[in-house]
Motif scaffolding. Structure first.
Motif, PDB file in Angstrom:
ATOM      1  N   ILE A 196      51.474  63.481 -15.011  1.00 23.22           N
ATOM      2  CA  ILE A 196      52.361  64.039 -16.031  1.00 23.22           C
ATOM      3  C   ILE A 196      53.774  64.173 -15.471  1.00 23.22           C
ATOM      4  N   SER A 197      54.737  63.870 -16.346  1.00 21.84           N
ATOM      5  CA  SER A 197      56.149  63.931 -15.931  1.00 21.84           C
ATOM      6  C   SER A 197      56.953  64.599 -17.034  1.00 21.84           C
ATOM      7  N   GLY A 198      58.187  64.933 -16.732  1.00 21.83           N
ATOM      8  CA  GLY A 198      59.070  65.500 -17.746  1.00 21.83           C
ATOM      9  C   GLY A 198      59.171  67.011 -17.659  1.00 21.83           C
ATOM     10  N   LYS A 199      59.570  67.571 -18.826  1.00 25.71           N
ATOM     11  CA  LYS A 199      59.922  69.001 -18.857  1.00 25.71           C
ATOM     12  C   LYS A 199      58.842  69.905 -18.271  1.00 25.71           C
ATOM     13  N   VAL A 200      57.552  69.601 -18.557  1.00 28.45           N
ATOM     14  CA  VAL A 200      56.499  70.527 -18.112  1.00 28.45           C
ATOM     15  C   VAL A 200      56.296  70.549 -16.599  1.00 28.45           C
ATOM     16  N   ILE A 201      56.801  69.544 -15.885  1.00 31.26           N
ATOM     17  CA  ILE A 201      56.647  69.609 -14.419  1.00 31.26           C
ATOM     18  C   ILE A 201      57.918  70.141 -13.745  1.00 31.26           C
ATOM     19  N   ARG A 202      58.913  70.480 -14.582  1.00 31.39           N
ATOM     20  CA  ARG A 202      60.219  70.859 -14.009  1.00 31.39           C
ATOM     21  C   ARG A 202      60.105  71.956 -12.959  1.00 31.39           C
ATOM     22  N   ALA A 255      61.843  55.708  -9.671  1.00 26.88           N
ATOM     23  CA  ALA A 255      60.941  54.548  -9.594  1.00 26.88           C
ATOM     24  C   ALA A 255      60.003  54.501 -10.796  1.00 26.88           C
ATOM     25  N   GLY A 256      59.620  53.280 -11.170  1.00 25.56           N
ATOM     26  CA  GLY A 256      58.638  53.105 -12.224  1.00 25.56           C
ATOM     27  C   GLY A 256      59.217  52.597 -13.520  1.00 25.56           C
ATOM     28  N   PHE A 257      60.523  52.814 -13.725  1.00 31.02           N
ATOM     29  CA  PHE A 257      61.160  52.345 -14.962  1.00 31.02           C
ATOM     30  C   PHE A 257      61.501  50.864 -14.830  1.00 31.02           C
ATOM     31  N   ASP A 258      62.030  50.497 -13.673  1.00 33.44           N
ATOM     32  CA  ASP A 258      62.391  49.098 -13.416  1.00 33.44           C
ATOM     33  C   ASP A 258      61.487  48.595 -12.283  1.00 33.44           C
ATOM     34  N   LYS A 259      60.246  48.346 -12.633  1.00 34.91           N
ATOM     35  CA  LYS A 259      59.238  48.053 -11.602  1.00 34.91           C
ATOM     36  C   LYS A 259      59.492  46.740 -10.885  1.00 34.91           C
ATOM     37  N   ASP A 260      60.149  45.786 -11.566  1.00 35.70           N
ATOM     38  CA  ASP A 260      60.300  44.446 -10.997  1.00 35.70           C
ATOM     39  C   ASP A 260      61.756  44.063 -10.718  1.00 35.70           C
ATOM     40  N   ASN A 296      56.741  63.122  -7.295  1.00 35.57           N
ATOM     41  CA  ASN A 296      56.104  62.181  -8.220  1.00 35.57           C
ATOM     42  C   ASN A 296      55.517  62.960  -9.421  1.00 35.57           C
ATOM     43  N   THR A 297      54.637  62.324 -10.180  1.00 31.19           N
ATOM     44  CA  THR A 297      54.026  62.981 -11.348  1.00 31.19           C
ATOM     45  C   THR A 297      52.904  63.937 -10.912  1.00 31.19           C
ATOM     46  N   SER A 298      52.506  64.811 -11.850  1.00 34.61           N
ATOM     47  CA  SER A 298      51.509  65.843 -11.518  1.00 34.61           C
ATOM     48  C   SER A 298      50.156  65.560 -12.183  1.00 34.61           C
ATOM     49  N   VAL A 355      66.101  60.618 -12.446  1.00 37.59           N
ATOM     50  CA  VAL A 355      65.468  60.923 -13.731  1.00 37.59           C
ATOM     51  C   VAL A 355      64.658  59.736 -14.229  1.00 37.59           C
ATOM     52  N   PHE A 356      63.631  60.043 -14.982  1.00 40.98           N
ATOM     53  CA  PHE A 356      62.843  59.025 -15.685  1.00 40.98           C
ATOM     54  C   PHE A 356      62.566  59.527 -17.100  1.00 40.98           C
ATOM     55  N   THR A 357      61.675  60.529 -17.215  1.00 41.12           N
ATOM     56  CA  THR A 357      61.239  60.982 -18.531  1.00 41.12           C
ATOM     57  C   THR A 357      62.399  61.523 -19.377  1.00 41.12           C
ATOM     58  N   GLY A 358      63.347  62.156 -18.737  1.00 37.24           N
ATOM     59  CA  GLY A 358      64.512  62.672 -19.448  1.00 37.24           C
ATOM     60  C   GLY A 358      65.229  61.578 -20.222  1.00 37.24           C
ATOM     61  N   GLY A 381      49.234  52.482 -12.946  1.00 38.28           N
ATOM     62  CA  GLY A 381      48.508  51.852 -11.830  1.00 38.28           C
ATOM     63  C   GLY A 381      49.273  50.732 -11.156  1.00 38.28           C
ATOM     64  N   PHE A 382      50.590  50.945 -10.952  1.00 41.65           N
ATOM     65  CA  PHE A 382      51.432  49.967 -10.225  1.00 41.65           C
ATOM     66  C   PHE A 382      51.316  48.563 -10.822  1.00 41.65           C
ATOM     67  N   ASN A 383      51.451  48.457 -12.155  1.00 34.07           N
ATOM     68  CA  ASN A 383      51.570  47.115 -12.726  1.00 34.07           C
ATOM     69  C   ASN A 383      52.896  46.530 -12.255  1.00 34.07           C
ATOM     70  N   VAL A 395      64.190  50.431  -2.737  1.00 32.42           N
ATOM     71  CA  VAL A 395      62.941  49.740  -3.102  1.00 32.42           C
ATOM     72  C   VAL A 395      61.768  50.643  -2.749  1.00 32.42           C
ATOM     73  N   ASN A 396      60.978  50.952  -3.764  1.00 27.51           N
ATOM     74  CA  ASN A 396      59.822  51.830  -3.615  1.00 27.51           C
ATOM     75  C   ASN A 396      58.589  50.946  -3.423  1.00 27.51           C
ATOM     76  N   ILE A 397      57.922  51.101  -2.272  1.00 33.58           N
ATOM     77  CA  ILE A 397      56.813  50.191  -1.962  1.00 33.58           C
ATOM     78  C   ILE A 397      55.457  50.921  -1.969  1.00 33.58           C
ATOM     79  N   SER A 403      65.796  64.973  -5.216  1.00 34.66           N
ATOM     80  CA  SER A 403      64.939  65.772  -6.101  1.00 34.66           C
ATOM     81  C   SER A 403      64.716  65.038  -7.419  1.00 34.66           C
ATOM     82  N   VAL A 404      63.476  64.999  -7.861  1.00 31.99           N
ATOM     83  CA  VAL A 404      63.104  64.329  -9.116  1.00 31.99           C
ATOM     84  C   VAL A 404      61.907  65.043  -9.716  1.00 31.99           C
ATOM     85  N   GLY A 405      61.908  65.147 -11.051  1.00 33.31           N
ATOM     86  CA  GLY A 405      60.809  65.818 -11.757  1.00 33.31           C
ATOM     87  C   GLY A 405      61.364  66.792 -12.780  1.00 33.31           C
ATOM     88  N   GLY A 406      61.373  66.356 -14.039  1.00 36.95           N
ATOM     89  CA  GLY A 406      61.795  67.244 -15.117  1.00 36.95           C
ATOM     90  C   GLY A 406      63.294  67.464 -15.231  1.00 36.95           C
TER      91      GLY A 406
HETATM   92  C1  LIG Z   1      55.656  55.548 -16.885  1.00 36.75           C
HETATM   93  C2  LIG Z   1      55.953  56.018 -15.495  1.00 36.75           C
HETATM   94  C3  LIG Z   1      55.763  55.143 -14.430  1.00 36.75           C
HETATM   95  C4  LIG Z   1      56.043  55.564 -13.130  1.00 36.75           C
HETATM   96  N1  LIG Z   1      55.876  54.687 -12.106  1.00 36.75           N
HETATM   97  C5  LIG Z   1      56.188  55.077 -10.848  1.00 36.75           C
HETATM   98  C6  LIG Z   1      56.073  54.160  -9.777  1.00 36.75           C
HETATM   99  O1  LIG Z   1      55.728  52.994  -9.960  1.00 36.75           O
HETATM  100  N2  LIG Z   1      56.383  54.625  -8.533  1.00 36.75           N
HETATM  101  C7  LIG Z   1      56.799  55.903  -8.290  1.00 36.75           C
HETATM  102  O2  LIG Z   1      57.075  56.250  -7.129  1.00 36.75           O
HETATM  103  N3  LIG Z   1      56.929  56.775  -9.296  1.00 36.75           N
HETATM  104  C8  LIG Z   1      56.641  56.400 -10.564  1.00 36.75           C
HETATM  105  N4  LIG Z   1      56.781  57.284 -11.586  1.00 36.75           N
HETATM  106  C9  LIG Z   1      57.209  58.676 -11.272  1.00 36.75           C
HETATM  107  C10 LIG Z   1      58.720  58.879 -11.453  1.00 36.75           C
HETATM  108  O3  LIG Z   1      59.452  58.082 -10.558  1.00 36.75           O
HETATM  109  C11 LIG Z   1      59.082  60.353 -11.218  1.00 36.75           C
HETATM  110  O4  LIG Z   1      58.817  60.680  -9.879  1.00 36.75           O
HETATM  111  C12 LIG Z   1      58.308  61.304 -12.125  1.00 36.75           C
HETATM  112  O5  LIG Z   1      58.142  60.753 -13.408  1.00 36.75           O
HETATM  113  C13 LIG Z   1      58.992  62.661 -12.254  1.00 36.75           C
HETATM  114  O6  LIG Z   1      60.278  62.514 -12.802  1.00 36.75           O
HETATM  115  P1  LIG Z   1      60.609  62.748 -14.378  1.00 36.75           P
HETATM  116  O7  LIG Z   1      60.040  64.067 -14.755  1.00 36.75           O
HETATM  117  O8  LIG Z   1      62.106  62.673 -14.472  1.00 36.75           O
HETATM  118  O9  LIG Z   1      59.957  61.633 -15.117  1.00 36.75           O
HETATM  119  C14 LIG Z   1      56.514  56.882 -12.894  1.00 36.75           C
HETATM  120  C15 LIG Z   1      56.702  57.746 -13.967  1.00 36.75           C
HETATM  121  C16 LIG Z   1      56.438  57.341 -15.253  1.00 36.75           C
HETATM  122  C17 LIG Z   1      56.665  58.294 -16.402  1.00 36.75           C
END
Ligand SMILES: Cc1cc2nc3c(=O)[nH]c(=O)nc-3n(C[C@H](O)[C@H](O)[C@H](O)COP(=O)(O)O)c2cc1C
Length: 352
Positions: free
Chosen positions: A261-267, A67-72, A244-246, A312-315, A119-121, A145-147, A289-292
């Motif tokens: 924070i997301s990506g490698k450091v939260i792995r 979630a978060g990459f394709d917010k709309d 989610n992020t840390s 995955v997102f940051t990857g 901030g959930f734009n 759908v993430n609400i 499972s998601v995170g790093g």
């Molecule tokens: C720019 C950005 C926006 C994000 N927006 C959301 C969001 O709207 N909703 C959500 O549940 N997670 C959101 N996340 C968190 C990701 O879905 C994921 O849980 C988190 O980044 C850890 O995965 P990653 O290390 O692969 O990025 C967002 C992450 C990033 C980097």
């Protein structure tokens, strides 16, 4: 396309501007079926070994867009063309909202990590409802759908926003995710308590039989996370998305003092929390499972620990558009090496 060559150019751009550039290009690509078909052939791994029946749908491979990459909900076709087996759109809130003021997205390049305070734009539930109805749902790759709740909705009314999301999207997706774990909506993480979770799933289960999952933060104590997720499953949750992020800013050398924070450091942190939750709930609910995660090896570790699906997102930002295909091809190699004939034999094998 050699992503390693164009990455330095991208990384010279402001991170949010680069994101808009890429997603704008992908939206154009969505209108060119021949191009998408070419990408599908290149990136989409469709091997029987990776097929799974989950939530009444066939997931052709276990690697999803987080979630978060394709917010709309504008990129579902192009994400499939990039090889993703499923897409989680959102977080969507009832009303459109601009999110936090910019800058609100930063790269920690050496650490292959991101920090965001978006901030959930998003354009709101009506816009997404129209997108899913007119273009995407149902689709060959499952859609989640993430609400979430609007920033201006008081915490005491949070349930109303989640109820709205469930009502609007229950017939327009394959699963729903309740997001109470983003650090960028003030007070949201306070909803990660057993009382709210019980009330939420009591309400949700009366509204729909569509699978509803809970997404949790990686910063909870393990015992607290296990207790919360167990409560959610008892109250009717169909799965857990961890994490989610840390907000542990000590993970990066030069942190901003906001956001997640997301990506490698939260792995490792993300893995450990997932592992704790899986130790209690593997076999009782669907675990994502998601995170790093940025390689087939890391995806395989999560699968062996109990994840049916990974995201995955940051990857994607650091490894490029071929990541989903690379992860899936590596997974097949690793499954064969370990003597498995199907992914289901490997899911949770380290737990049994
Ligand atoms: C720019 C950005 C926006 C994000 N927006 C959301 C969001 O709207 N909703 C959500 O549940 N997670 C959101 N996340 C968190 C990701 O879905 C994921 O849980 C988190 O980044 C850890 O995965 P990653 O290390 O692969 O990025 C967002 C992450 C990033 C980097």
């Amino acid at each position: 396309m050699d992503y390693e060559k164009i990455k330095p150019l991208f990384f010279r751009l402001d991170p949010e501007y680069a994101h808009h550039l890429v997603t704008g290009a992908l939206q154009i690509a969505e209108a060119i079926p021949q191009l998408l078909n070419r990408w599908v052939c290149k990136n989409f791994v469709d091997d029987e070994m990776l097929h799974q029946e989950i939530f009444g749908r066939t997931f052709l491979n276990p690697v999803g867009l987080a979630a978060g990459f394709d917010k709309d909900a504008q990129l579902v076709r192009s994400m499939t063309a990039m090889g993703f087996g499923f897409t989680e759109v959102g977080t969507v809130t009832p009303r459109p909202q601009p999110g936090n003021p910019a800058p609100r997205l930063w790269r920690h390049i050496e650490e292959e990590s991101l920090q965001n305070a978006m901030g959930f734009n998003n354009r709101g539930s009506l816009y997404m409802e129209r997108r899913l109805k007119s273009r995407y749902y149902p689709y060959v790759t499952p859609i989640g759908v993430n609400i979430g709740k609007n920033k201006t909705t008081p915490e005491s009314d949070a349930l109303i926003d989640y109820e709205h999301g469930i009502r609007v999207f229950r017939d327009l997706c394959d699963y729903l995710v309740i997001n109470i774990s983003s650090p960028n909506t003030p007070g949201l993480r306070d909803l990660q308590n057993e009382e709210f979770i019980s009330a939420l799933f009591d309400m949700a289960k009366k509204l729909t039989r569509k699978p509803i999952l809970l997404k949790i933060a990686p910063d909870m104590q393990k015992e607290q996370a296990v207790a919360l997720c167990t409560k959610a499953v008892e109250a009717g949750a169909d799965g857990i998305v961890a994490t989610n992020t840390s907000i542990d800013y000590s993970l990066v050398k030069a942190p901003e003092e906001v956001g997640g924070i997301s990506g490698k450091v939260i792995r490792q942190k993300s893995f450990e929390l997932f592992d704790a939750v899986a130790s209690e709930l593997f076999g009782k609910t669907v675990l994502i499972s998601v995170g790093g995660i940025d390689s087939g090896y890391e995806a395989y570790r999560r699968i062996r620990a109990g994840a049916s699906l990974v995201q995955v997102f940051t990857g994607l930002i650091y490894k490029g558009p071929e990541l989903a295909g690379t992860i899936n091809r590596t997974l097949i190699k690793l499954l064969k090496k370990d003597g498995f004939s199907h992914i289901s034999e490997a899911v949770g094998v380290d737990r049994r």
